[in-house]
Write an enzyme that holds these catalytic residues in place. Structure first.
Site, PDB file in Angstrom:
ATOM      1  CG  ASP A 152      -1.698   1.146   1.435  1.00 44.86           C
ATOM      2  OD1 ASP A 152      -2.246   1.600   0.424  1.00 44.86           O
ATOM      3  OD2 ASP A 152      -1.823   1.629   2.561  1.00 44.86           O
TER       4      ASP A 152
ATOM      5  NE  ARG B 159      -7.603   8.853  -9.763  1.00 44.50           N
ATOM      6  CZ  ARG B 159      -7.598   9.715 -10.753  1.00 44.50           C
ATOM      7  NH1 ARG B 159      -7.831   9.320 -11.978  1.00 44.50           N
ATOM      8  NH2 ARG B 159      -7.345  10.972 -10.508  1.00 44.50           N
TER       9      ARG B 159
END
EC number: 7.6.2.1
Lengths: 1202, 354
Positions: free
Chosen positions: A385, A852
């Site tokens: 992440d 995204r």
């Protein structure tokens, strides 16, 4: 109506009754019944609040544990063998003796379980003993009781910062609005505060599925008052207790991950089974032939009890089973127990590593999955992440653009970008001076150095203009909760979470992951018909708080008296996301201080000192589809309805008013867009701020619709979202902000190192491509001269056309290709017909950034790569949005950072910094893998080497499944003499030092793919076992052939040789000797001699009486042992010598380097690295001209070459 | 919006209050101890096996092994051993008829005599063995077919032998003493050795039957049933093994110290052999006090009372005479093995580095 039998009717009636029982829970207050006998209590049917997470009770521990253990196949196999022993015709051991191994293993496991259960019991006890206040009608006040004594129907008082003892129904709070805030970090990991409203009503029946407050949640309001006599009853009514609390109901069984090594191991166990069967068949055939070859019945053939002899075929059939019993050790059942022990040891060392300890958070690494340590050494792909993982997720306000004018805040940026170390030192010094406690948190984030130009702008204009609006929007448009620094929330979550996990120790992962799921579906409190409560009041959770609040709050006078007394500096903001906090702090710095926030109002102090109290009409909370949030307020002066909206730039830009001819607006929008692009390039997180003024009519008509949406029972979420979308139109852009999310400590270095270690690092982020790319450069995921392929939806069609020519073979020639994909494109690429090509391309890319992406996509990407490429994957993340990914990967690593605990709870390993990944993988991963792999191979070898001795002996005892070693000693051999050394080997061996592993990340590659534990190594060691057993058997055989030696006197040297061979074999394998190694190996030898000698003296019934004693005074014994051991180990020894001398595997070279002086070694490492660096540079230079097809590709795709 | 608390982190240190109820009142750092063991930094020796470091070790092994091997080989060669097969398979063999006409019921023992010549004199004590081939004393059921507590003189086991002894546990409702297949198959040939002097007279060579069993077996492990020094009474109520001609208390009627369970021939037999071809010590020919060798070279006659059938399982019976050294009987194998391995190691160690 169809005919039904009376029975069916009764059954249906009962079922209905039960269903109703479940649906509705009628509660009666305990107060009138206080002091009555237990059977008169109305709530006696409900269980008490005591928590019991223990699996067993003292009384039934043994049967229950046994039942549990026999679920394991391996144990069943063992028991099967033991039972086989009781069949007289088959028996090879005395039946009692045969029970020992299974008993020992069961006992070991039982002790382990008992210990775990005891710990659970202790933590339960601790929790059950926690105090809480329960109202007693006798004493007319709240008396302190223990948690476990709280009963359904009690009234409980929970004070600020208390832990909620049970699922409670909120009846009254000290807050005039009947609101309290709770933290549910222990349940779902969300550390933000949640609002709960008291139920106006006393006679309450609540349905079972509803939930209001959950155990362990933290109530934080002021002290819950009960001064008004009428309100005494309006405290918390306990309605779900102990085991019935949601937390406990969600407590499921443990998640079991199986490591790759273990899966391979199981294959080898099957090989062992085949081998065993082959050997048994040989034995049984041999026995048959041996019997057949006899001319007549010899003296030594003992008939059955009734005097007849079995036919050769029947006898050999029996012998097959006897052989299985005799050679059972070949299937290393004890291996499973040993592996578990080894892993416990490995985890002990991992958790105790100082380098994985973070001073700041006082957190060490948490290992939640106990059985996949070795997978850490085989990772090939890391999915990371971005926010909070690579970056600090501590937002720092950097720049803003208001009305198309840019305010760069240069000083602010400089201050923050300055030498971090110095800054840190400075802060550290302050901390020491101030004894740390009184220092405001987040020094860096809260302090915004103001832009003088902007300051002048604000100071200059007193009227409500765009600038003021901008800062008001920053201050208002958020969900930040204000609290006084003095009444700060106490952080109990971390510790309690740990405790909570302890109670569920067997299953921390599953519980919590399910909790996370549950957290999304907080059920509404449904008011039954009998209740006086209006449905509306109870429907309010989260965003709908204001629904009814609108009427009440206007009556309520805000605590104006106290607010100004508190200096603004003492305000403490608690935000759902760091961005919000950063913006609020910025507003504060410019004089727009958010003073307080209630569900109905927001108070803001203006630079002039005046306080404005905005009435909050509605809050349209953030969701990932809209990607924005809005707050609808009524201006106290102008009485206008104003909508402040804040959100992602593209989400706002689409909704801007389309002014006809109003050039200024257009210009502002385009200027702002320009600034935004610029911010994104710098790696800042951008947000757009907009506002909209509504006329009253507009608002009212919308409000009606909103009410409908909120009251809707079906499809509520969608309706609420739709209503939000409806009003968020024709916005007027105020400006944009750029917030920096700084990289964590030594992230670039870690990424580089991981890459050098042959690990592909992918970043999956929800951010926009520009930001992601910038962070990618910042953390050296992308290099300056990389070829970056940017795939977005627009050029996907080209991509599809070109993908045939851009086949990997061409791509292969350029080593440094990076791929940037956005979410929508990713969705297309994940379609079945494209995914193979995508994987193919991605495999050849040096790094991949997915922007995204949704949480679901993250996990899909992980799954795709894991399944298509058959590689070991690791996912690391810190937020709730990473949970899917963490669970999908082979190893999930959670970062216990800023974004709550969900990721940590779903993870297998929880670290506090990204940089810890480096040591965790490179050092511990490598060690754990190589230790365990070698230990397992050794274990197979050990058992085979020992058992084969018995097998060879069968050729000389007519395949009668006889053993030349006493059974007890045989069992001791495995359980006592040779069990500890391999376990120690598996826990403590070190092939290469930690410094070396960190210095030369390439060493990690040895574990990737198949690594040390492969088909090849397994069979080599099995062959070695066969060879060694041949030597250990036949040298004594030829020595003693034809002599007067008896069975056990012959078996003694065999056993001794076997012991020495096995232990010395291990000594060859041990890479680093410490005092522990020496102690354990010598201890094993000593133990062998002591036990065998003692056994030879003690047991008169033992036919081998005095055997070892007799042997030990015979010089031949030593001579035989010496030469057999030497011959047996010679090949392994030579193999290692040759391996180390001739082949130059990196590990061997590293080991050589390890022996050098530290200074020389560092020199070497440096040289090695610089050499390698040069080589890399060269190759990249050479391969600069890309293949033609690639150039086409570049033409069509947007090439970002920075 | 990601749920998070902005201020969360720093406040960890402030923990107290509510969590204090949990007993964690004192804030204790979770920082791991910085000890060598926990940090895996124990001083370690990391040997690396490479040609350079290891071959000298080979050299040393060679240097040690070769002399041992030579010593073993020479010792083994100095041991004198003589072996004669008296099974009587061959029709020329004197024992042929005994072997052929063997019947366990015959009351008159069949005897046969074999002539042999010792080329060299046997010095010091000479051990006389009987050897059996193809006799699987290590058969699983056979090995277990005994009752050690009975043999240790346990009275209850004497009357109620272990089930392991089946089917040689009882005979005609009397418990068998000693029970079991091993005892039942006791070797019962009698061997006598005569030295034929040059004038043709046969001198019986004195054979000592004591000291052939392990001391511990004779004195600790094996005991006659306690209670009565008269073995006949002690063994009353028991039956002799099926194959035996006489009961256990008549194994050596002349010497009460060598009778019953502690009869040394019996004890020797009860130590079951490890391999199907084995020898068992039968008698010892003690060294004469004078300078004459124990067994001078010359002609000998071996007289066998042929009781033990081996042809049923294709077995062979041998008589072995052997002097003995510290390494036991004659066996050149170990010496050769040492020399071979020693030489290989020596050459590996000496040559490769150069």
């Amino acid at each position: 109506m169809p005919w039904m039998s009376p029975l069916a009717r009764i059954r249906d009636a009962l079922a209905g009754q039960r269903a109703r029982d479940k649906d509705l829970r009628n509660l009666v207050s305990n107060l009138p019944y206080e002091g009555l006998d237990k059977w008169k209590q109305p709530n006696r049917h409900f269980r008490n609040n005591g928590i019991k997470t223990t699996k067993y009770s003292v009384l039934f521990f043994i049967p229950m544990n046994l039942f549990e253990q026999f679920h394991r196949l391996a144990n069943l196999y063992f028991v099967g063998l033991a039972i086989l022993n009781f069949v007289p015709v088959v028996q090879a051991f005395e039946p009692e003796v045969a029970l020992i191994p299974i008993c020992v293993i069961l006992a070991l496991t039982a002790i382990k379980d008992a210990w775990e259960d005891f710990r659970r019991y202790k933590s339960d006890k601790k929790l059950n003993r926690l105090p809480c206040f329960v109202y007693s009608s006798k004493e007319k006040c709240f008396v302190e009781k223990r948690w476990k004594d709280v009963r359904v129907g009690d009234f409980v008082k929970v004070e600020s910062n208390d832990i909620v003892p049970a699922d409670l129904l909120l009846l009254y709070t000290s807050d005039p609005n009947g609101v309290c805030h709770i933290e549910t970090a222990n349940l779902d990991g969300e550390t933000n505060l949640k609002q709960r409203r008291a139920v106006p009503g006393v006679c309450i029946t609540v349905s079972n599925t509803d939930i209001l407050l959950i155990i362990h949640a933290v109530i934080r309001t002021g002290c819950l008052g009960f001064s008004h006599p009428d309100l005494v009853l309006k405290q918390h009514l306990v309605y779900l207790k102990g085991h019935e609390t949601k937390a406990m109901l969600n407590n499921n069984g443990p998640r079991y991950k199986r490591s790759r090594l273990e899966r391979r191991l199981n294959i080898d166990v099957i090989f062992c089974i085949l081998l065993l069967f082959t050997m048994c068949i040989i034995g049984s055939l041999g026995h048959y032939l041996w019997l057949e070859s006899m001319p007549s019945v010899p003296l030594y053939l003992v008939p059955q009890t009734d005097g007849h002899l079995d036919t050769p075929s029947l006898s050999s059939f029996y012998k097959f089973f006897s052989m299985i019993i005799l050679l059972q050790v070949l299937i290393p059942i004890s291996l499973y127990v040993s592996i578990e022990l080894v892993k416990i040891g490995q985890i002990y060392f991992i958790t105790n590593d100082l380098d994985l300890y973070d001073e700041e958070t006082d957190a060490t690494i948490q290992c939640k999955a106990l059985n996949i340590t070795e997978d850490l050494g085989q990772i090939q792909y890391i999915f990371s992440d971005k926010t909070g993982t690579l970056t600090e997720n501590k937002m720092v306000f950097r720049r803003c653009s208001i009305m198309g004018r840019e305010y760069p805040h240069k000083e602010n940026g400089m201050f923050l970008c300055g030498p971090k170390r110095a800054l840190k030192m400075y802060i550290y010094k302050i901390k020491i001076l101030m004894f740390t406690k009184s220092l405001p948190p987040n020094q860096q984030e809260t302090e915004v150095i103001l832009d003088q130009k902007l300051l002048r702008q604000i100071r200059g204009t007193e009227k409500i203009d765009a600038y003021q609006d901008f800062f008001l929007a920053l201050a208002i448009c958020n969900t930040v909760v204000v609290s006084m620094a003095t009444a700060k929330r106490l952080r109990v979550s971390a510790r309690l979470t740990a405790e909570f996990q302890q109670t569920n120790q067997s299953n921390p992962l599953d519980t919590l992951s399910s909790l996370v799921r549950r957290a999304g579906s907080w059920t509404r409190l449904r008011a039954p018909i009998t209740s006086e409560t209006s449905a509306n009041d109870l429907t309010t959770q989260g965003q709908s708080v204001n629904q009814t609040g609108g009427q009440t709050c206007s009556l309520h006078v805000p605590p104006q008296g106290t607010a100004p007394a508190v200096p603004a500096g003492k305000l403490c903001y608690e935000a759902e996301s760091p961005d919000e906090a950063a913006l609020v702090h910025t507003a504060k710095a410019y004089g727009f201080v958010l003073m307080s926030r209630t569900p109905d109002s927001v108070t803001v102090q203006l630079p002039s000192g005046a306080q404005l109290r905005f009435e909050v009409l509605d809050t349209l909370s953030f969701d990932s589809n809209r990607k924005r949030m809005s707050v609808l307020v009524r201006h106290p002066i102008s009485k206008q309805c104003i909508l402040y909206t804040k959100g992602a730039d593209y989400a706002i830009m689409e909704l801007l008013e389309t002014p006809y001819g109003e050039k200024q607006q257009k210009a502002i929008a385009s200027d702002t867009q320009q600034h935004l692009d610029c911010y994104a390039k710098e790696g800042l997180r951008t947000l757009c701020i907009a506002k909209k003024v509504l006329c009253d009519g507009e608002y009212e008509s919308w409000a009606v619709q909103r009410q409908h949406a909120l009251a809707a029972m079906d499809n509520r979420e969608q309706l609420i979202m739709d209503s939000a979308v409806q009003i968020e139109t024709n916005l007027c852009l105020l400006g944009a902000t750029g917030v920096e999310d700084r990289l964590q400590d030594s992230v670039p270095d870690t990424v580089m190192t991981l890459r050098e270690a042959g690990i592909q690092v992918w970043v999956l982020t929800g951010d926009k491509p520009e930001t992601a790319v910038n962070i990618g450069y910042a953390c050296r995921l992308l290099e300056q001269d990389d070829l970056v392929i940017n795939m977005s939806c627009k050029n996907l069609c080209y991509w599809e056309k070109q993908s045939c020519s851009a086949d990997p073979r061409n791509v292969d020639t350029t080593p440094d290709i990076s791929l940037v994909i956005d979410g929508r494109t990713l969705t297309m690429l994940m379609s079945p017909d494209l995914r193979d090509r995508f994987v193919d391309l991605a495999r050849h890319c040096r790094s991949v950034l997915c922007c995204r992406v949704t949480p679901l996509q993250k996990s899909e990407v992980v799954k795709l790569i894991r399944e298509k490429l058959k590689v070991m994957t690791l996912a690391v993340g810190d937020g709730a949005n990473d949970v899917n990914m963490i669970q999908a990967a082979d190893i999930g690593v959670g970062i216990s950072g800023q974004e709550g605990m969900q990721a940590v709870m779903a993870s297998d390993f929880a670290i506090s910094r990204f940089k810890h990944l480096k040591k965790l993988l490179l050092v511990h991963g490598h060690w754990c893998y190589s230790r365990l792999a070698n230990m397992i191979i050794y274990f197979f070898y050990k058992n085979a080497a020992n058992v084969n001795l018995l097998f060879w002996y069968q050729f000389f005892c007519g395949f009668t499944a006889n053993a030349m070693i006493d059974h007890w000693l045989m069992i001791f051999f495995n359980l006592l003499f040779t069990s500890v050394p391999p376990i120690m080997f598996g826990i403590m061996d070190k092939d290469v030092s930690a410094e070396m592993l960190l210095g030369l990340p390439e060493l990690y590659r040895t574990g990737q793919g198949k690594g040390e534990y492969s088909f090849f190594t397994f069979w080599i060691s099995m062959l070695d076992a066969f060879y060694q057993s041949l030597v250990a058997f036949f040298i004594p055989y030829f020595t003693y052939r034809g002599s007067d030696i008896d069975i056990y006197a012959f078996g003694t040297p065999l056993n001794t040789i076997s012991l020495f061979t096995i232990l010395l074999h291990l000594s060859i394998e041990i890479k680093a000797w410490t005092i522990v190694h020496v102690f354990i190996i010598l201890g094993s030898v000593t133990l062998y001699f002591i036990v065998t000698l003692a056994y030879g003296v003690r047991y008169l019934n033992y036919s081998g009486y005095w055997t070892l004693q007799a042997q030990m005074v015979d010089p031949m014994f030593y001579l035989v042992c010496l030469i057999s051991t030497v011959i047996a180990l010679l090949p392994r020894y030579l193999f290692h010598v040759l391996k180390n001398s001739i082949t130059c595997s990196p590990i061997v070279e590293a080991r050589h380097l390890d022996t050098l002086e530290p200074s020389t070694r560092d020199q070497w490492i440096k040289e090695w690295r610089s050499f390698r660096g040069r080589v890399q540079d060269k190759t990249s230079d050479v391969s600069v001209p890309p293949s033609p097809s690639l150039e086409n590709l570049q033409d069509d795709t947007k090439q970002v070459k920075l | 919006m990601m749920a998070s608390s902005y201020n969360a982190k720093e406040e960890d240190g402030h923990h107290s209050g509510a969590a204090g109820h949990g007993g964690a009142g004192a804030v204790k750092s979770r920082k791991p101890d910085n000890t060598a063991f926990k940090q895996q930094r124990l001083p370690a020796w990391q040997p690396i096996l490479t040609a350079g470091t290891v071959l000298p070790a080979f050299f040393v092994i060679g240097l040690i092994f070769i002399p041992i091997g030579i010593g073993l080989y020479v010792t083994s060669n100095n041991i004198k051993e003589f072996e004669i097969d008296y099974t009587g398979v061959d029709s020329n063999s004197p024992c042929y008829s005994c072997a052929r006409n063997f019947s366990s019921n015959s009351t008159t023992p069949c005897t046969c005599s074999l002539n042999f010549t010792l080329e060299q004199p046997f010095e010091s004590n000479v051990f006389m063995y009987y050897g059996l081939s193809n006799f699987y004393q290590n058969h699983r059921r056979y090995v277990k077919s005994r009752d050690d507590s009975q043999l240790n003189g346990d009275l209850s086991s004497l009357k109620e032998p272990s089930k392991e002894c089946e089917p040689y546990r009882t005979s005609e409702s009397f418990p068998i003493a000693p029970c079991g297949a091993i005892a039942n198959s006791l070797f019962n040939d009698t061997l006598e050795l005569y030295y034929v002097e040059s004038n043709g007279t046969r001198n019986l060579v004195p054979l000592v039957k004591k000291g052939i069993a392990w001391w511990t077996d004779k004195h600790v492990k094996f005991r006659n049933p306690s209670g009565n020094s008269n073995l006949t009474i002690a063994f009353q109520g028991t039956s002799k093994p099926v194959n035996w001609r006489k009961p256990v208390f008549e194994l050596d009627p002349l010497d009460s110290e060598n009778n019953g369970f502690i009869n040394e021939d019996f004890i020797v037999w009860m130590r079951t052999a490890a391999l199907p071809t084995f020898r068992k010590l039968y008698r010892i020919i003690q060294k004469k006090p004078s300078t004459t060798p124990t067994l001078p070279s010359g002609r000998y006659i071996l007289t066998v009372t042929y009781n033990y059938p081996v042809l049923s399982f294709d077995g062979r019976k041998r008589m072995i005479l052997s002097t003995i050294s510290w390494m036991g009987g004659k066996n050149p194998f170990l010496g050769i093995a040492y020399i071979t391995v020693g030489s290989i190691c020596f050459f590996l160690g000496a040559d490769i580095p150069n």
